[in-house]
Every structure is written in structure tokens, then in C-alpha cells.
Design a protein around this motif. Sequence first.
Motif, PDB file in Angstrom:
ATOM      1  N   HIS A  43       0.830  -1.208   0.000  1.00 22.61           N
ATOM      2  CA  HIS A  43       0.000   0.000   0.000  1.00 22.61           C
ATOM      3  C   HIS A  43       0.865   1.259   0.000  1.00 22.61           C
ATOM      4  CE1 HIS A  43      -4.086  -1.685   0.473  1.00 22.61           C
ATOM      5  NE2 HIS A  43      -3.457  -2.688   1.067  1.00 22.61           N
ATOM      6  N   ASP A  86      -1.703  -5.145  -4.149  1.00 21.48           N
ATOM      7  CA  ASP A  86      -1.801  -3.846  -3.479  1.00 21.48           C
ATOM      8  C   ASP A  86      -0.423  -3.226  -3.274  1.00 21.48           C
ATOM      9  OD1 ASP A  86      -4.457  -4.367  -3.558  1.00 21.48           O
ATOM     10  OD2 ASP A  86      -4.780  -4.363  -1.399  1.00 21.48           O
ATOM     11  N   HIS A 121      -6.507  -2.986  -5.054  1.00 19.52           N
ATOM     12  CA  HIS A 121      -6.016  -1.612  -5.102  1.00 19.52           C
ATOM     13  C   HIS A 121      -5.200  -1.355  -6.366  1.00 19.52           C
ATOM     14  CE1 HIS A 121      -7.098   0.358  -1.241  1.00 19.52           C
ATOM     15  NE2 HIS A 121      -7.311  -0.898  -0.877  1.00 19.52           N
TER      16      HIS A 121
END
Length: 228
Positions: A43, A86, A121
Motif C-alpha cells: 500500500h 496492493d 487496489h
Amino acid sequence: MLAEQAAPGRPLAIECAGEMLWLLPERALWWPAGRVLWVADLHLGKAATYRALGQPVPAGTTRENLARLSALLHHYQPAQLVFLGDFLHAAQARTTSLLAELAGWRQGHAALPCVLVRGNHDSRAGDPPLLLDIETVDEPWPIGPFAACHHPQKVAARYVIAGHLHPALTLRGPGRDHLRLPCFSFDERCAVLPAFGEFTGGWQVERQPGRTLYAVGGQAVWRVPAGR
């Protein structure tokens, strides 16, 4: 860099799908026979995304994440690095400063083959810039006896290594004492890695028959007894 010379924590070796795997306290997975390092849910740029929305969150998490990753690469010298989805948090994460940090990190490990198994994501943030030379694939991605995935699932004839859930558990002490820790979760056909990235939160994983949890804390990994 000093971070690259930091001593690694104490891993825990387990057998899975006929292979030995090392659960690393840095919240990553090492497969010695294949010389593969697996990390889930970086992330990158999540803090920058929140700052773009006007939230006063700390800066520097990308640099810290990449320094921890570089320390693992320096110590284990993998033949391949696999990101289990992600990689970037959102489109807003693609700032000039973040992309420059990523380019500098990749230059320091230019010979290392890297693969990103796309996660939810990644579909919003987009694939990593081409200059990072990271191969992108869809799940499930077969590798040895394993299937590299982002979402936990079952794949015929392979053991799944996944992320997505950011598993964590709560250890209860006397009275109201409790301690919440990231963990590895292993079921009969699927393992879920803790999130590698800082500032990612966690999902409370429930104990149940057939599931083994390994807590991460104090630079060590240990198996959590059932019912604790």
C-alpha cells in the motif's frame, strides 16, 4: 544504508505443501528452496493519498517500507521478489516524490526479478511504472507447488499464498490486558500473510479448527496455541 545492515529478526520455519517456509518477523515469507521472498500489501503512498484528502497523517512511510524491504533483500539475497497485490494504494499515491523514491529503490536492486500479482487496489492505482521493471500478472499465478494470489481462495492442486486481509490477532492477558499483533494465518489450502506496509490496519482473524495462527512481535514469530 544503515537500514540495509540491520540484523534480521528471528524467523520461524514451518513445512507447507512439502516445502520449508520461513515466516519472517518483518512480515514477509521466505521460501529457501525457490529463493523467493514474498510480501503482501505494501500500500505504498497510502499516507500521501490521505494527505491529498486533507488528512494530517505522518509522512515518510514509503521510505520506511522500502528500507525494510531492502534490508530483507540484502540479507536473504532472493532470486525473485513476489508482491502479493496492493503495491500502490491509489492513483493519488503516484506523486513525484513517491515515484522518485521507488525509482531509486529499484535502481539499487536492478538485477532482481520482481513480480506483482495484481490486487484490488492495483486495479485502481494502475500497474507500476514501466521504469520499475516489475512484471504484473493476474491471480492465481503458479510458482512451484504454490499459487500466488492476492485474494485468499482455493486453487486446484496448489497451495495458495495470499494477502488482502491484513490478518491480526488479539492475545488476552489477566483482567483487561490485551495485545493486538499482526499474524500469519495458515489453513489447509491457503496461507494469508500479514500486511508488509506500515499504516495499513488489520483484520481480526478468528481462531477455528484447521487454522493455525503465527503471531509477529518483538522481532520474532511464534505459533499461537489454540484458545489463547
